[in-house]
Design a protein around this motif. Structure first.
Motif, PDB file in Angstrom:
ATOM      1  N   GLY A 161      63.028  72.288  67.268  1.00 17.83           N
ATOM      2  CA  GLY A 161      62.724  73.018  69.203  1.00 17.83           C
ATOM      3  C   GLY A 161      61.212  72.301  68.682  1.00 17.83           C
ATOM      4  O   GLY A 161      61.521  73.132  69.769  1.00 17.83           O
ATOM      5  N   GLU A 162      61.274  71.313  68.582  1.00 22.01           N
ATOM      6  CA  GLU A 162      59.887  70.694  69.038  1.00 22.01           C
ATOM      7  C   GLU A 162      59.768  69.694  70.745  1.00 22.01           C
ATOM      8  O   GLU A 162      61.236  69.254  70.577  1.00 22.01           O
ATOM      9  N   HIS A 163      58.897  69.526  70.993  1.00 20.45           N
ATOM     10  CA  HIS A 163      58.874  69.190  71.855  1.00 20.45           C
ATOM     11  C   HIS A 163      57.641  67.481  72.071  1.00 20.45           C
ATOM     12  O   HIS A 163      57.091  67.565  71.174  1.00 20.45           O
ATOM     13  N   VAL A 164      58.954  66.411  71.910  1.00 21.30           N
ATOM     14  CA  VAL A 164      57.983  64.954  71.361  1.00 21.30           C
ATOM     15  C   VAL A 164      58.223  64.095  72.114  1.00 21.30           C
ATOM     16  O   VAL A 164      58.814  64.321  72.777  1.00 21.30           O
ATOM     17  N   VAL A 165      57.173  63.575  72.216  1.00 24.48           N
ATOM     18  CA  VAL A 165      57.040  61.991  73.650  1.00 24.48           C
ATOM     19  C   VAL A 165      56.973  60.696  72.669  1.00 24.48           C
ATOM     20  O   VAL A 165      56.203  61.000  71.392  1.00 24.48           O
ATOM     21  N   ASP A 166      58.189  60.274  72.288  1.00 27.25           N
ATOM     22  CA  ASP A 166      58.044  58.620  71.823  1.00 27.25           C
ATOM     23  C   ASP A 166      57.719  57.920  73.166  1.00 27.25           C
ATOM     24  O   ASP A 166      57.873  57.194  74.661  1.00 27.25           O
ATOM     25  N   ILE A 167      56.156  57.192  72.832  1.00 30.27           N
ATOM     26  CA  ILE A 167      55.661  56.043  73.536  1.00 30.27           C
ATOM     27  C   ILE A 167      56.035  55.112  73.503  1.00 30.27           C
ATOM     28  O   ILE A 167      55.811  54.558  71.707  1.00 30.27           O
ATOM     29  N   GLY A 168      56.258  54.072  73.732  1.00 33.04           N
ATOM     30  CA  GLY A 168      56.906  52.938  73.673  1.00 33.04           C
ATOM     31  C   GLY A 168      58.408  52.814  72.993  1.00 33.04           C
ATOM     32  O   GLY A 168      58.612  52.284  71.600  1.00 33.04           O
ATOM     33  N   CYS A 169      59.492  53.531  73.754  1.00 33.59           N
ATOM     34  CA  CYS A 169      61.391  53.573  72.760  1.00 33.59           C
ATOM     35  C   CYS A 169      61.794  52.358  72.595  1.00 33.59           C
ATOM     36  O   CYS A 169      62.614  52.697  72.050  1.00 33.59           O
ATOM     37  N   GLY A 170      61.436  51.610  73.139  1.00 33.26           N
ATOM     38  CA  GLY A 170      62.605  50.529  73.070  1.00 33.26           C
ATOM     39  C   GLY A 170      63.613  50.930  73.352  1.00 33.26           C
ATOM     40  O   GLY A 170      63.997  50.936  74.972  1.00 33.26           O
ATOM     41  N   THR A 171      64.710  49.975  72.411  1.00 34.76           N
ATOM     42  CA  THR A 171      66.371  50.298  72.726  1.00 34.76           C
ATOM     43  C   THR A 171      66.545  51.340  72.302  1.00 34.76           C
ATOM     44  O   THR A 171      67.706  51.830  72.846  1.00 34.76           O
ATOM     45  N   GLY A 172      65.789  52.540  71.827  1.00 30.62           N
ATOM     46  CA  GLY A 172      66.086  53.845  71.400  1.00 30.62           C
ATOM     47  C   GLY A 172      66.496  53.871  70.249  1.00 30.62           C
ATOM     48  O   GLY A 172      66.576  55.375  69.764  1.00 30.62           O
ATOM     49  N   GLN A 173      66.103  52.831  69.265  1.00 33.45           N
ATOM     50  CA  GLN A 173      67.194  53.958  67.661  1.00 33.45           C
ATOM     51  C   GLN A 173      65.589  55.022  67.361  1.00 33.45           C
ATOM     52  O   GLN A 173      67.041  55.872  66.737  1.00 33.45           O
ATOM     53  N   LEU A 174      64.962  54.650  67.127  1.00 37.91           N
ATOM     54  CA  LEU A 174      64.140  55.666  66.207  1.00 37.91           C
ATOM     55  C   LEU A 174      64.384  56.884  67.542  1.00 37.91           C
ATOM     56  O   LEU A 174      63.593  58.022  67.096  1.00 37.91           O
ATOM     57  N   THR A 175      64.184  56.605  69.024  1.00 33.61           N
ATOM     58  CA  THR A 175      64.164  57.768  69.850  1.00 33.61           C
ATOM     59  C   THR A 175      65.770  58.759  69.402  1.00 33.61           C
ATOM     60  O   THR A 175      65.281  59.714  69.312  1.00 33.61           O
ATOM     61  N   TYR A 176      66.338  58.224  68.984  1.00 36.66           N
ATOM     62  CA  TYR A 176      67.725  58.830  68.795  1.00 36.66           C
ATOM     63  C   TYR A 176      67.498  59.849  67.646  1.00 36.66           C
ATOM     64  O   TYR A 176      67.890  60.826  67.595  1.00 36.66           O
TER      65      TYR A 176
END
Length: 257
Positions: free
Chosen positions: A34-49
């Motif tokens: 349920g949390e809303h998150v900003v990933d600053i500098g997501c790059g190629t996305g693996q951590l974002t996923y």
């Protein structure tokens, strides 16, 4: 992916340390459903996923990156089951698409060393965070001698690169975050190991992580011959990082004058 920028591919293939540290940072951040998150500098996305999978159901991740080609790579490789990522091609200090006080967690892994005016970026982070929301970040402690050496040999663009790293130490980061109005919960300065099989592996990583700002092709043949003689095999070095957790206070006092 033949159409992908080669430096994006280099970063995707040679950023194992950033990935390992990023997964540890996610554990420290502990994103919840349920949390809303900003990933600053997501790059190629693996951590974002990985973050996005932790905040379902109900959570949203804004994947922010100023490099459109890294962002395109992250979009193209998005797991089909993840429907809760919003990609934003913008910078840390330009989060206008994100409403004020709407974010529970701002996450950033190895990005803030590139940001010259950290105070401006942190003001924007503070704007989007809810009262009590947290900033969790890891950032380069300093540029290492061999990175500086090969960059200085790579022409004016390489020399400019070394001036683009803005790396406060632990105490300076604590002061910067306090001055930006944050309350510090965690401030660590770990010593990390960097291990590359050879000089070419180091070149691949440095070209990829700098978005191609460093180019080994700019090094003269004489300098390259000397480098290969100086570094004939495995390259190992250690470097500190800053790891911080800071919260927007429930009563926002704002940056210090």
């Amino acid at each position: 992916m033949s159409t992908v920028n080669k430096f994006v591919e280099m970063y995707a293939n040679h950023s194992a340390l950033q990935g390992t540290r990023g997964r540890k940072l996610i554990d420290l951040a502990a994103p919840e459903s349920g949390e809303h998150v900003v990933d600053i500098g997501c790059g190629t996305g693996q951590l974002t996923y990985a973050i996005a999978s932790r905040v379902v159901p109900g959570g949203v991740v804004y994947a922010v990156d100023p490099d459109p080609e890294r962002l395109a790579y992250a979009r193209a490789n998005l797991p089909a089951e993840l429907k809760n990522i919003r990609f934003l091609n913008t910078r840390a200090h330009e989060l206008g698409e994100i409403p004020e006080a709407s974010i529970d967690l701002v996450f950033s892994n190895y990005v803030f060393q590139w940001i010259e005016d950290k105070a401006v970026a942190l003001r924007e982070v503070g704007r989007v965070l809810r009262p009590g929301g947290r900033l969790v970040m890891e950032v380069v402690g300093k540029i290492i001698d061999i990175q500086n050496e090969i960059s200085m040999l790579a022409g004016e663009e390489g020399r400019t690169l070394t001036r683009r790293f803005f790396c406060p130490n632990r105490d300076e980061w604590v002061a910067i975050l306090n001055d930006a109005g944050f309350e510090i919960e965690h401030a660590d300065w770990p010593l990390l190991d960097f291990d590359y099989a050879n000089l070419d592996a180091l070149f691949e990583w440095w070209e990829g992580t700098t978005h191609g700002l460093f180019k080994r092709s700019a090094i003269s043949s004489a300098d390259m011959e000397r480098l290969r003689a100086d570094y004939p095999g495995r390259i190992f070095f250690q470097r500190n990082a800053f790891v911080g957790v800071a919260r927007r206070p429930y009563t926002l006092r704002g940056p210090h004058p």
